[in-house]
Design a protein around this motif. Structure first.
Motif: not given
Ligand code: 6CS
Length: 312
Positions: A70-86, A288-298
């Motif tokens: 539904l919202i491809p950009e919401a996949q950003v959470f699945f880029v590994p090691y992007l979010l901290p564990t703290d 992720f960038i391939e799937m979401t283009g400019d909006r995902g990149t931003a």
């Protein structure tokens, strides 16, 4: 008025604790009433979203793991090691991030949804039938992921055979060996008894489970300004509540797993053992960038800036 709120977990799991606090706040501060629908009462996550977009439900908790199509950009959470564990850093990030509180709000609005709050549910651990000490150990492992294209890519990059499934099929599929692994936060491994059908818990630090609470936008836009504020304040109060609630929760629930099943093997991968998972992150980010283009990149750029700004 009476409002319906559905979520993907039981009343005593993190989403349920959040929803219960939200309900309490709304009912304390207004004449409105909230009816809670825990997992299992109205269908799978995808069904809840359909019902919310159709205006049958006023509120829904759907994790980005199921919002990817539904919202491809919401996949950003699945880029590994992007979010901290703290956990403290995470809480600051979710509280203050522009990507979360402004940019995502706009993307959800395009789908007829008023994003109220995103929040973390804890570091994700892999549970498997065989030990996982490196990516090689995932070779030939059918690994269940939420129905999210980028999560599929992540597990491909980790060397596994990703198998997207709704939550309701996970326990049975592990039991019958249709899949041999899955990932979820520690509290959930205990509460849903996943430890009964897997023998190894592995912490790789690659992800933190994120979820999102939203309202049907037409419904929200039709509220009085006073009611809008009550809803937004309740969402914030519930956020602060679950941040405190989750302090020490993973350790506590892991202890319960070990007590219930002493043979469970728990491994925290060393930096060296994590290296192949970390190396995969670059490829997944490129996907992720391939799937979401400019909006995902931003979004990704803003995400990283917000993470840096909330680091201390
Ligand atoms: O893995 C899943 O599908 C589920 N995991 C959690 C922690 N919450 C809800 C979701 O459906």
């Amino acid at each position: 008025d009476s409002w319906k709120y559905a979520f993907e977990e039981s009343l005593t799991e993190v989403q349920g604790v959040y929803a219960t606090k939200f309900k309490e706040e709304i009912e304390k501060n207004s004449d409105n009433e909230i009816q809670l629908f825990p997992y299992g009462t109205l269908g799978e996550s995808a069904d809840l979203m359909e019902q919310t977009q159709a205006g049958i439900l006023q509120f829904v908790d759907q994790s980005p793991g199921f919002t990817g199509a539904l919202i491809p950009e919401a996949q950003v959470f699945f880029v590994p090691y992007l979010l901290p564990t703290d956990q403290k850093h995470l809480a600051r990030f979710f509280r203050e991030s522009k990507a979360i509180n402004n940019d995502f709000k706009d993307l959800y609005a395009e789908q007829g949804l008023e994003l109220l709050q995103m929040f973390p549910e804890g570091e994700v651990a892999m549970t498997t039938k065989e030990p996982v000490n490196s990516c090689e150990d995932l070779n030939e492992v059918k690994f269940r992921v939420m129905t999210n294209p980028l999560l599929v890519e992540a597990y491909k990059a980790f060397g596994a055979t990703p198998t997207p499934l709704p939550w309701g099929e996970v326990y049975g599929s592990l039991q019958t060996n249709i899949i041999q692994g899955q990932e979820n936060p520690t509290f959930y491994l205990y509460s849903t008894k996943l430890y009964e059908v897997t023998d190894y818990i592995t912490y790789t630090g690659h992800s933190n489970f994120t979820t999102a609470v939203m309202a049907n936008k037409e419904f929200f836009d039709g509220l009085s300004d006073a009611d809008k504020k009550i809803v937004q304040d309740a969402a914030k109060a519930a956020f602060e509540h679950i941040v405190v609630y989750q302090d020490g929760l993973a350790q506590q629930e892991l202890k319960k797993i070990k007590e219930t099943k002493p043979s469970m093997t728990v491994t925290v991968l060393s930096e060296e053992q994590r290296s192949c998972f970390k190396d995969a992150a670059g490829d997944v980010e490129a996907k992720f960038i391939e799937m979401t283009g400019d909006r995902g990149t931003a979004i990704l750029k803003q995400f990283k800036a917000d993470l840096a700004a909330t680091a201390q």
